[in-house]
Design an enzyme around this catalytic site. Structure first.
Site, PDB file in Angstrom:
ATOM      1  N   GLU A  76       3.530  -6.430  10.512  1.00 55.76           N
ATOM      2  CA  GLU A  76       2.736  -5.208  10.443  1.00 55.76           C
ATOM      3  C   GLU A  76       2.839  -4.524  11.795  1.00 55.76           C
ATOM      4  O   GLU A  76       2.609  -5.140  12.824  1.00 55.76           O
ATOM      5  CB  GLU A  76       1.277  -5.547  10.149  1.00 55.76           C
ATOM      6  CG  GLU A  76       1.159  -6.503   8.968  1.00 55.76           C
ATOM      7  CD  GLU A  76      -0.077  -6.277   8.139  1.00 55.76           C
ATOM      8  OE1 GLU A  76      -0.829  -5.344   8.450  1.00 55.76           O
ATOM      9  OE2 GLU A  76      -0.260  -7.025   7.178  1.00 55.76           O
ATOM     10  N   ARG A 129      -3.124   4.391  -1.103  1.00 58.41           N
ATOM     11  CA  ARG A 129      -3.159   2.967  -0.753  1.00 58.41           C
ATOM     12  C   ARG A 129      -2.991   2.109  -2.005  1.00 58.41           C
ATOM     13  O   ARG A 129      -2.207   1.174  -2.037  1.00 58.41           O
ATOM     14  CB  ARG A 129      -4.486   2.664  -0.056  1.00 58.41           C
ATOM     15  CG  ARG A 129      -4.641   1.217   0.440  1.00 58.41           C
ATOM     16  CD  ARG A 129      -5.934   1.080   1.235  1.00 58.41           C
ATOM     17  NE  ARG A 129      -6.240  -0.286   1.569  1.00 58.41           N
ATOM     18  CZ  ARG A 129      -5.858  -0.904   2.688  1.00 58.41           C
ATOM     19  NH1 ARG A 129      -5.101  -0.256   3.559  1.00 58.41           N
ATOM     20  NH2 ARG A 129      -6.185  -2.144   2.933  1.00 58.41           N
ATOM     21  N   GLU A 131       1.484   3.527   3.145  1.00 61.72           N
ATOM     22  CA  GLU A 131       1.974   2.938   4.395  1.00 61.72           C
ATOM     23  C   GLU A 131       3.489   3.064   4.361  1.00 61.72           C
ATOM     24  O   GLU A 131       4.196   2.233   3.796  1.00 61.72           O
ATOM     25  CB  GLU A 131       1.473   1.506   4.520  1.00 61.72           C
ATOM     26  CG  GLU A 131      -0.054   1.487   4.586  1.00 61.72           C
ATOM     27  CD  GLU A 131      -0.670   0.109   4.668  1.00 61.72           C
ATOM     28  OE1 GLU A 131       0.069  -0.883   4.627  1.00 61.72           O
ATOM     29  OE2 GLU A 131      -1.903   0.046   4.799  1.00 61.72           O
ATOM     30  N   TYR A 183     -10.410   1.460   6.089  1.00 59.50           N
ATOM     31  CA  TYR A 183     -11.533   0.525   6.098  1.00 59.50           C
ATOM     32  C   TYR A 183     -12.906   1.204   6.075  1.00 59.50           C
ATOM     33  O   TYR A 183     -13.919   0.517   6.076  1.00 59.50           O
ATOM     34  CB  TYR A 183     -11.425  -0.418   7.307  1.00 59.50           C
ATOM     35  CG  TYR A 183     -10.229  -1.351   7.222  1.00 59.50           C
ATOM     36  CD1 TYR A 183      -9.500  -1.493   6.031  1.00 59.50           C
ATOM     37  CD2 TYR A 183      -9.806  -2.095   8.315  1.00 59.50           C
ATOM     38  CE1 TYR A 183      -8.407  -2.329   5.943  1.00 59.50           C
ATOM     39  CE2 TYR A 183      -8.717  -2.949   8.234  1.00 59.50           C
ATOM     40  CZ  TYR A 183      -8.021  -3.053   7.048  1.00 59.50           C
ATOM     41  OH  TYR A 183      -6.934  -3.892   6.972  1.00 59.50           O
ATOM     42  N   HIS A 222       8.539  -4.361 -10.772  1.00 54.39           N
ATOM     43  CA  HIS A 222       9.823  -4.374 -10.078  1.00 54.39           C
ATOM     44  C   HIS A 222      10.179  -5.758  -9.526  1.00 54.39           C
ATOM     45  O   HIS A 222      11.196  -5.914  -8.908  1.00 54.39           O
ATOM     46  CB  HIS A 222       9.809  -3.370  -8.926  1.00 54.39           C
ATOM     47  CG  HIS A 222       9.948  -1.966  -9.415  1.00 54.39           C
ATOM     48  ND1 HIS A 222      10.550  -0.984  -8.682  1.00 54.39           N
ATOM     49  CD2 HIS A 222       9.575  -1.401 -10.582  1.00 54.39           C
ATOM     50  CE1 HIS A 222      10.521   0.145  -9.365  1.00 54.39           C
ATOM     51  NE2 HIS A 222       9.932  -0.085 -10.517  1.00 54.39           N
ATOM     52  N   HIS A 234       0.875  -1.181   0.000  1.00 53.87           N
ATOM     53  CA  HIS A 234       0.000   0.000   0.000  1.00 53.87           C
ATOM     54  C   HIS A 234       0.909   1.227   0.000  1.00 53.87           C
ATOM     55  O   HIS A 234       1.754   1.381   0.894  1.00 53.87           O
ATOM     56  CB  HIS A 234      -0.912   0.017   1.221  1.00 53.87           C
ATOM     57  CG  HIS A 234      -1.899  -1.113   1.219  1.00 53.87           C
ATOM     58  ND1 HIS A 234      -2.164  -1.865   2.320  1.00 53.87           N
ATOM     59  CD2 HIS A 234      -2.663  -1.608   0.225  1.00 53.87           C
ATOM     60  CE1 HIS A 234      -3.060  -2.787   2.012  1.00 53.87           C
ATOM     61  NE2 HIS A 234      -3.391  -2.652   0.747  1.00 53.87           N
ATOM     62  N   ASN A 243      -4.441  -6.106  -1.380  1.00 53.85           N
ATOM     63  CA  ASN A 243      -4.920  -7.047  -0.358  1.00 53.85           C
ATOM     64  C   ASN A 243      -6.154  -7.798  -0.804  1.00 53.85           C
ATOM     65  O   ASN A 243      -6.573  -8.750  -0.151  1.00 53.85           O
ATOM     66  CB  ASN A 243      -5.305  -6.300   0.932  1.00 53.85           C
ATOM     67  CG  ASN A 243      -4.139  -6.149   1.857  1.00 53.85           C
ATOM     68  OD1 ASN A 243      -3.034  -6.567   1.539  1.00 53.85           O
ATOM     69  ND2 ASN A 243      -4.388  -5.549   3.008  1.00 53.85           N
ATOM     70  N   ARG A 244      -6.786  -7.331  -1.856  1.00 54.37           N
ATOM     71  CA  ARG A 244      -8.097  -7.866  -2.206  1.00 54.37           C
ATOM     72  C   ARG A 244      -8.107  -8.635  -3.528  1.00 54.37           C
ATOM     73  O   ARG A 244      -9.148  -9.075  -3.968  1.00 54.37           O
ATOM     74  CB  ARG A 244      -9.126  -6.715  -2.290  1.00 54.37           C
ATOM     75  CG  ARG A 244      -9.298  -5.930  -0.998  1.00 54.37           C
ATOM     76  CD  ARG A 244      -9.856  -6.777   0.119  1.00 54.37           C
ATOM     77  NE  ARG A 244     -10.088  -6.013   1.329  1.00 54.37           N
ATOM     78  CZ  ARG A 244      -9.164  -5.802   2.268  1.00 54.37           C
ATOM     79  NH1 ARG A 244      -7.953  -6.313   2.141  1.00 54.37           N
ATOM     80  NH2 ARG A 244      -9.460  -5.090   3.347  1.00 54.37           N
TER      81      ARG A 244
END
Lengths: 270, 270
Positions: A135, A62, A23, A245, A92, A20, A69-70
Site C-alpha cells: 500500500e 470504494r 484507489e 474513514y 474475474h 477499492h 476490507n470488512r
C-alpha cells in the site's frame, strides 16, 4: 548460520488491484499489465493480474454494496460459502476458491490502505495462501499520482524479482527492519446529533508516521478549542484525515515503532 | 476622483455550501452557521446559510443524478421551469426563484471549484442576482482540512464585514488585483479503448498556479514517454489532476495572468 529451508518454491502469483474501485494506482497498473504482460513475466512462475472489484472500478467508488476490507472477519470465514459470493474472488477470479495449495503468493497492488492486512490475514489463513499487500500513499481517492504509481510499480517488480531469485536458489541473509505496528484507532469527537464536533488540528495534518507526543494538538473545534493527545507514550499516527474513514468515524490510527527480524531464507527444493 | 455610487445597499445574503456533497469545507461551515448564527449576523442585513444539495451531502458524493455545475447552460436557462426543478434552489431554498430583486448577493461557500463560476454567472444573469463564489483548495474529496477551512471561514467573514461597511456608507478606494483567467481545458491522452494512456507528469503535480512553459513536461506514459506542453506562451495550470474531472476527461485548466482594476465604490443610498 541457521538457514530456514522450509519454504517451497513460488510457482503461481496473482496480482490484485481495484479491491477499492477509487484507489487508482492498483487499477491503472493492473490494467496496464493485462495489456503488457512482459513487465511481470518471470521464468518458472505463472504471474496473473486481476481487477478485484470490477463493478466498483467502473463506478470509481470504494465499493458498491460492501467494503471488501470488512467482509473477511472471523465470523464470515466460518461460512466458506460467503467467501465465494462476496470475496476478492469475484467474477474475474474464479480460480482462487479451488486453488488452496496452488497459488503461493497473492499480491494486492493497492494504495494507502493498511486495513486490508486484516482481510489478507484472514483469507490467507482460510485459503492457506501467502498473502502480501503493498500500500502506497497518501493519494486522494479517484486520483493517480505519478510519484505514487512509480513506487508501487517498483515494489511489485522488486517482489517478483525476489521470488524469481528465491526460486532459483539464492540465499537471502538475515535482516531486521523498523516498522509501525497499529495500536488502536482514534475516533472523531462528535456532538449529540452525531455530527463532527472537531477536525484534525493543522499540526497533525500531513504528519503521518511522525511522532505525536503527549500534549501535542490532535483536534480543534470551531470555537478554537484544542484537544490534545493525552496518552502516556509517543505514538506515530497514520491514515490521518483519511476520506474513506469518515463513515467509520476513524480520525487516524495510532502506531508504535517496532523492529522485526528475519532469519536467512532459502528455497527448500534447491 | 470619480466614485461609482450606482450600487444599492445589500440587505439579504444567502450563503451556500454543499453544491457538491463531497466538498466538505462548505458543508461543515454551513452546518456550523446554522447552529451558531452569531458569527454571520450583521446589523442591517439578513444573512442565511443553506445546504445546496442535501441529498449529495448525505451520501458524501459530488452529486446524485446531475452535477449542479453542469445544469445551468444557456439552453436550460431558456426554460425557467427547469431551474426550479434542478437548480441550486432545491427544497431547502424555496425563496430564490421568486426573489429576483430581493436577494442581492448570493454567496457560495464551496472549496476548490472554478467551474461553478459558469453556474453563478448564468443563474445570476437569469435571476438578476449578484453571485459571488469563494473556492479554496486543493483539498481531497470527502476531507476537511483545518487550514483550508480557516481560509474559507475568514474569507466569508471578511466579505460580510465588507458588505456591512459598504451599507454603512464607507467609500472603498480604487484597486487592482492580479488574477488567473481560464483559457481552455486540457484533456488526458486516451488509447483506442478510451482508457487513460498517460498521467500527469510529476513535475506538474501539485504545481497549480505555477508557470508551465513551452517544452515543460505535461504527461508521462507507462513506457516513460514524456508529453511536453507545446503551446507558444507560458500558461498557469490549475485543477491539476482533480479527481472530479477524470469523468469529464479534463486533466487541468490552462489560465493566463491578467490584472483587474476596480473604480472606487460607495453605496448609492448614502
Amino acid at each position: 548460520m541457521a538457514v530456514s529451508s522450509g519454504v517451497s518454491a513460488i510457482r503461481r502469483v496473482a496480482i490484485f488491484g481495484g479491491t477499492h474501485g477509487n484507489e487508482l494506482t492498483g487499477v491503472f497498473l493492473v490494467k496496464h499489465w493485462l495489456e503488457h504482460e512482459g513487465e511481470i513475466t518471470r521464468s518458472g512462475m505463472e504471474v496473473r493480474p486481476f481487477i478485484a472489484n470490477p463493478k466498483a472500478v467502473e463506478k470509481c467508488v470504494r465499493y458498491v454494496d460492501t467494503d471488501l476490507n470488512r467482509v473477511f472477519d472471523n465470523q464470515s470465514l466460518r461460512r466458506p460459502a460467503d467467501i465465494e459470493c462476496a470475496g476478492p474472488t469475484g467474477e474475474h477470479v474464479p480460480t482462487i476458491p479451488h486453488a488452496q495449495t496452488n497459488i503461493q503468493v497473492h499480491w494486492f497492488a493497492q494504495p494507502s490502505r493498511l486495513a486490508t492486512v486484516y482481510m489478507r490475514k484472514a483469507v490467507g489463513k482460510w485459503l492457506k495462501l501467502k498473502l502480501k499487500g503493498i500500500e502506497v500513499g497518501p493519494q486522494p481517492q479517484g486520483v493517480i499520482r505519478a510519484d505514487i504509481l512509480e513506487k508501487m510499480r517498483r515494489m511489485v517488480i522488486y517482489a517478483l524479482n525476489f521470488m524469481q531469485e528465491f526460486n532459483e536458489g539464492s540465499e537471502f541473509p538475515p535482516c531486521s527492519i523498523e516498522v509501525f505496528k497499529v495500536l488502536e484507532k482514534t475516533s472523531y469527537p462528535r456532538n449529540e446529533n452525531g455530527e463532527l464536533a472537531a477536525i484534525i488540528h493543522e499540526n497533525l495534518q500531513d504528519q503521518d508516521w511522525r511522532a505525536l507526543n503527549p500534549g501535542d494538538p490532535m483536534f480543534i473545534t470551531m470555537d478554537g478549542k484544542i484537544i490534545p493527545y493525552e496518552g502516556e507514550h509517543t505514538v506515530y499516527p497514520t491514515f490521518v484525515n483519511e476520506a474513506a474513514y469518515y463513515e467509520k468515524n476513524e480520525a487516524f490510527f495510532k502506531t508504535q515503532k517496532i523492529t522485526l527480524s528475519a532469519q536467512s531464507v532459502r528455497c527448500k527444493s534447491i
